[in-house]
Scaffold this active site. Structure first.
Site, PDB file in Angstrom:
ATOM      1  N   LYS A   1       0.823  -1.225   0.000  1.00  8.28           N
ATOM      2  CA  LYS A   1       0.000   0.000   0.000  1.00  8.28           C
ATOM      3  C   LYS A   1       0.848   1.263   0.000  1.00  8.28           C
ATOM      4  O   LYS A   1       0.610   2.185  -0.779  1.00  8.28           O
ATOM      5  CB  LYS A   1      -0.922   0.017   1.228  1.00  8.28           C
ATOM      6  CG  LYS A   1      -1.986  -1.058   1.238  1.00  8.28           C
ATOM      7  CD  LYS A   1      -2.912  -0.903   2.433  1.00  8.28           C
ATOM      8  CE  LYS A   1      -2.252  -1.184   3.755  1.00  8.28           C
ATOM      9  NZ  LYS A   1      -1.879  -2.604   3.937  1.00  8.28           N
ATOM     10  N   THR A   2       1.820   1.317   0.890  1.00 12.65           N
ATOM     11  CA  THR A   2       2.624   2.534   1.012  1.00 12.65           C
ATOM     12  C   THR A   2       3.390   2.816  -0.276  1.00 12.65           C
ATOM     13  O   THR A   2       3.431   3.958  -0.755  1.00 12.65           O
ATOM     14  CB  THR A   2       3.592   2.414   2.199  1.00 12.65           C
ATOM     15  OG1 THR A   2       2.838   2.296   3.409  1.00 12.65           O
ATOM     16  CG2 THR A   2       4.505   3.628   2.300  1.00 12.65           C
TER      17      THR A   2
ATOM     18  N   GLU B   1      -3.711   5.917   1.411  1.00  9.23           N
ATOM     19  CA  GLU B   1      -3.487   4.528   1.785  1.00  9.23           C
ATOM     20  C   GLU B   1      -4.694   4.071   2.604  1.00  9.23           C
ATOM     21  O   GLU B   1      -5.082   4.734   3.567  1.00  9.23           O
ATOM     22  CB  GLU B   1      -2.197   4.441   2.602  1.00  9.23           C
ATOM     23  CG  GLU B   1      -1.732   3.048   2.885  1.00  9.23           C
ATOM     24  CD  GLU B   1      -0.330   3.022   3.463  1.00  9.23           C
ATOM     25  OE1 GLU B   1      -0.059   2.126   4.275  1.00  9.23           O
ATOM     26  OE2 GLU B   1       0.490   3.895   3.106  1.00  9.23           O
TER      27      GLU B   1
END
Length: 464
Positions: free
Chosen positions: A121-122, A165
């Site tokens: 995600k990051t 995110e």
């Protein structure tokens, strides 16, 4: 005040303001004109960066830190019920807002892209933030890690896109209503909140159901969990599903990933057109993240060739295979990997870039519950390294679980043929690595806890 600031957020107080998710929201609010205050257990570069934006940051938690005229108190799921500032908020009748609700409020009126998945995600959120910024679109964004400097995890932009995110760990990603959502993968994790993979799937289904009518879901084609979610939501009215991956029938098809040292060159076919671009981090999984970002941007109407070129501007995010330095011919790299799939992916990526060099890992398990459920798989992943040093479990928000220690991982690693050293004293690690490392070796500090702090210490010890 700048437009888009909710009234309840005019004078917010953040408990745990230095956290990755909390600090990003605090920064955006400060940039929008809010009088931001908060507290954290320790001072940090992130806290100093927030002060530079006008925020008041107290160190330690005390009832007196909460101003009587605060319009709300913002908390994350990590804040315990007995926190003195939380108790003071109840006495004063100040509303308590979860971090996810605050973030959802910041997205109102914009075109949100929400990036979800058990891993990646990051990185994917960062790729979108950097590439959209490079195209002059000035997006707002909230990321779970810093791009290049403390406090660079968030930004209030003048454009109409908000990249966020979306954290599935506590189901708070159900609060968002994105125009475009990405699901990179779905695996069993966060065992304190999910009892089975079926619960994970149901949670992601709920997330997909929050996409606005006419919106788009970008989903990994070849990942089992993501593909299962895609099957479950197929036919949902008002939803366009775009798949990406290396399979022939993926909508955005990856035809080639060429490693080039610590970078990769990626070729995709999208709408019948071939595009080739550079990803400035090694590994197949990071190439897939970049293609997910490409598909999401195209879903918002951004020309594919422009976005592909801009993705080359991304140079990494802190803790995602970040080179910390080199000393005595030994490179030290930091990895946030803490789930077996992430560990395997990062070790395979480094192995592909390392050639004949040895890979030494300093691994710190993260959470007792994760170690209880996945300790065997973590140990098996460490067998991909030439040698490993395993630390005690980093507890984060959890209390110990009787009988659950890093020995579970060590035993599994040794059973898989790994060369593993147990080290209970984190302060001794630099000496241990200095005794093991030889010129040409690569050292990875790996885990989601404070193992990242060991990189500079290892470099200093190697230099001496």
């Amino acid at each position: 005040m700048k437009p888009g600031l909710p009234t309840a957020m005019e004078r917010p107080h953040f408990i745990g303001i230095g956290g990755a998710g909390m600090s990003g929201i605090a920064k955006i609010l400060a940039q929008r004109g809010a009088q931001v205050a908060g507290s954290d257990s320790r001072d940090s570069e992130t806290a100093q960066a927030l002060r530079a934006h006008g925020a008041t940051v107290h160190i330690g938690h005390a009832a007196g830190h909460l101003a009587d005229d605060s319009t709300c108190v913002v908390v994350s799921s990590a804040i315990r019920a007995d926190n003195p500032e939380l108790a003071r908020a109840a006495e004063l009748g100040i509303p308590v807002v979860h971090r996810s609700d605050a973030l959802a409020g910041l997205m109102d009126g914009l075109r949100p892209i929400a990036v979800a998945g058990t891993h990646g995600k990051t990185t994917t959120t960062s790729m979108l933030a950097v590439s959209l910024s490079a195209l002059g679109l000035d997006p707002s964004y909230a990321i779970g890690g810093d791009l290049d400097a403390p406090g660079s995890n968030a930004h209030h932009g003048e454009g109409d896109i908000f990249v966020a995110e979306a954290d599935e760990s506590d189901r708070t990603f159900h609060k968002y209503s994105p125009q475009v959502a990405i699901i990179l993968n779905a695996e069993l994790d966060h065992h304190a909140n999910y009892a089975s993979i079926e619960e994970i799937y149901e949670s992601f289904e709920t997330f997909v159901g929050k996409i606005v009518p006419g919106g788009t879901l970008v989903v990994a084609h070849g990942q089992e969990g993501a593909a299962e979610i895609a099957r479950r939501v197929a036919g949902q009215e008002g939803l366009t599903v775009v798949t990406y991956g290396e399979d022939e029938d993926a909508d955005v098809r990856i035809t080639k990933i060429t490693p080039r040292g610590l970078t990769s060159e990626v070729t995709v076919v999208l709408d019948g057109r071939m595009l080739t671009f550079t990803v400035s981090v090694p590994g197949r999984h990071y190439a897939h993240n970049a293609v997910a970002a490409l598909a999401a941007g195209v879903a918002l109407g951004i020309p594919a060739h422009n976005l592909a070129s801009a993705l080359g501007k991304y140079t990494g995010v802190k803790r995602r295979l970040q080179l910390k330095g080199e000393a005595a011919g030994v490179q030290v790299i930091d990895s946030y990997a803490h789930h077996p799939t992430e560990m395997t992916a990062d070790l395979e990526a480094i192995r592909g870039a390392a050639g004949d060099s040895r890979i030494l890992v300093v691994f710190q398990p993260h959470l007792f519950s994760r170690t209880q459920e996945l300790g065997k798989e973590m140990g098996q992943a460490l067998a991909l390294a030439d040698a490993s040093v395993v630390l005690e479990i980093y507890p984060a928000r959890e209390d110990p679980i009787p009988g659950i220690t890093s020995e579970l991982i060590i035993a599994a690693a040794r059973s898989a043929g790994a060369d593993v050293t147990a080290e209970h004293d984190k302060a001794a690690v630099a000496d241990v690595i200095a005794g093991m490392a030889k010129p040409g070796d690569l050292v990875l500090t790996m885990g989601a806890g404070d193992v990242t702090d060991l990189g500079p210490a290892i470099l200093a010890r190697l230099s001496s």
